[in-house]
Every structure is written in C-alpha cells, then in structure tokens.
Design an enzyme around this catalytic site. Structure first.
Site, PDB file in Angstrom:
ATOM      1  NE  ARG A 232      -3.490  -2.351 -16.111  1.00 21.12           N
ATOM      2  CZ  ARG A 232      -2.284  -1.837 -16.290  1.00 21.12           C
ATOM      3  NH1 ARG A 232      -1.363  -2.528 -16.945  1.00 21.12           N
ATOM      4  NH2 ARG A 232      -1.988  -0.642 -15.805  1.00 21.12           N
TER       5      ARG A 232
ATOM      6  CG  ASP B 188      -5.044   0.113 -14.067  1.00 19.51           C
ATOM      7  OD1 ASP B 188      -5.555  -0.873 -14.659  1.00 19.51           O
ATOM      8  OD2 ASP B 188      -3.914   0.547 -14.335  1.00 19.51           O
TER       9      ASP B 188
ATOM     10  CG  HIS C 271      -2.357  -0.652  -9.587  1.00 20.70           C
ATOM     11  ND1 HIS C 271      -1.796  -0.742 -10.843  1.00 20.70           N
ATOM     12  CD2 HIS C 271      -3.069   0.497  -9.591  1.00 20.70           C
ATOM     13  CE1 HIS C 271      -2.169   0.290 -11.572  1.00 20.70           C
ATOM     14  NE2 HIS C 271      -2.942   1.061 -10.838  1.00 20.70           N
TER      15      HIS C 271
ATOM     16  CB  CYS D 225      -5.834   2.665  -9.018  1.00 21.17           C
ATOM     17  SG  CYS D 225      -5.342   3.603 -10.485  1.00 21.17           S
TER      18      CYS D 225
ATOM     19  CB  CYS E  50      -0.029   2.978 -10.220  1.00 22.01           C
ATOM     20  SG  CYS E  50      -1.393   4.168 -10.234  1.00 22.01           S
TER      21      CYS E  50
HETATM   22 CO    CO Z   1      -3.218   3.068 -11.112  1.00 22.49          CO
END
Ligand code: CO
Length: 210
Positions: free
Chosen positions: A46, A44, A98, A42, A101
């Site tokens: 993080r 993302d 994750h 992803c 998400c």
């Molecule tokens: Co995500």
C-alpha cells in the site's frame, strides 16, 4: 484470464500510452538513470514510492524491506546505499515508514512469527530505548503510530552512522537524510525528521581515515 496475465496486458497498454505522451521516454531512460532520491521504504503493497510522490520512472532509486529498516549488516541495503550515494550521487535519502505498519505492530507483541522476528528485533530495540514515552500513550494505535515515527528517526540515524554516509558527507557535502511517515488512512506523508549533510553525530561513529 489469469490475474498475472492482466498485469502483462496492463503493461503493454502503459508502454503504448507512455510512448504516445513522450516518444523519447524509453530511449532516454534506457541510456541512463539520474535519480535525485534514494527511497528506503516498507515492502507494504500500500506504500508504492513513485505513486504516492507523483514521480516518474528514473526519478527515485528504491529499496524496500519490512518496516523500512537500515541494518548495518544487511548487504542488500548497504549495496543499494553505496551505489545510490557513490555512483548515482543522490542528493536526498528518504526513509519512509507508514502508520499501521504490520512489522512495527508485530515487534510490539510477543507472538513468534518465525524468522521475521530476527528482523523485527531492531524495532523491539527502538521500543526499548523509548519505552516510557511510548507506554505513556493511551491506545494501542497511538503507541504503534509513535513507534513508527521513532523507528524512522532511528533508521535515519543508522544511515548517518554508516561509513558510506560519513564518507559522502566529508567528500561531497551530500546527501541530506529525511525521515517520513505515510498515512494509509489519508495518503499524506508527514515529515518526521531531517539531517542535513555534515550533521554531527556521536563522535564514536566518525572515522578519521575516510
Ligand atoms: Co509496513
């Protein structure tokens, strides 16, 4: 100092430190890359592939998009996959989702976020395939967590369905496919599913002239 200027400063410090630890580091990496892994994760911020797996530059070939999807009309993903499998000959392809998400959560709701909803439609389909199992769970968080895992499974299956993977399985008996889910709360990756090279899938997706 502007925030972005700090990035450039940190970069200089990192390059200097790396040179001190291993004087041949950049020379070696500039000459070639031979990663063993392709990571499909992803976007993302993080979930940085190298940091959470303790890997160095040169070890993981990375593709990231919102909610780690493998869409068989996505020329970007397909190009990365073909290069990683056919040229770099990666041994493992990892789809890492994750928990928590935002893409998965958005796909479970009814708010229209614009163009991204076209992308997230893939996850709505996964939800629809497993509706009873997901809806049987008590809380929103549990439902979202399960959908994160189901989504990872589906994307691994989507990989197996591509002619790129089917061809590689036939020729090289590689790569192995893995579905993982990373926990934002504890930093731990949970292995969700695995498909060894040459796993049989529905005959519909197996081509006889590859
Ligand atoms: Co995500």
């Amino acid at each position: 100092m502007q925030s972005y200027e700090k990035l450039l400063l940190e970069n200089k410090a990192w390059a200097k430190e790396q040179n001190q630890i291993d004087p041949d580091f950049f020379k070696r990496l500039a000459a070639q890359q031979a990663p063993e892994f392709l990571w499909i994760g992803c976007s993302d911020s993080r979930v940085p592939a190298d940091k959470i797996t303790g890997t160095d530059p040169g070890e993981i070939f990375v593709h990231r998009n919102i909610a780690n999807l493998v869409v068989n009309t996505d020329i970007n993903l397909l190009s990365v996959l073909q290069y990683a499998v056919e040229v770099l000959k990666v041994r493992h392809v990892i789809v890492c989702g994750h928990y928590g998400c935002g893409g998965v959560k958005a796909a479970m709701g009814n708010h229209h976020f614009g163009i991204i909803n076209h992308w997230l439609k893939e996850i709505k389909d996964v939800y629809r395939f497993h509706r009873a199992e997901v809806d049987a769970l008590a809380t929103e968080e549990q439902r979202a967590d399960l959908l994160v895992e189901l989504n990872v499974r589906e994307q691994v299956f989507n990989l197996a369905k591509t002619s790129i993977i089917q061809k590689a399985w036939k020729e090289d008996n590689l790569p192995h496919l893995h579905g993982w889910a990373y926990g934002l709360k504890d930093g731990i990756i949970k292995p969700v599913c695995e498909m060894a090279a040459r796993s049989r899938i529905d005959h519909l997706y197996e081509y006889d002239n590859l």
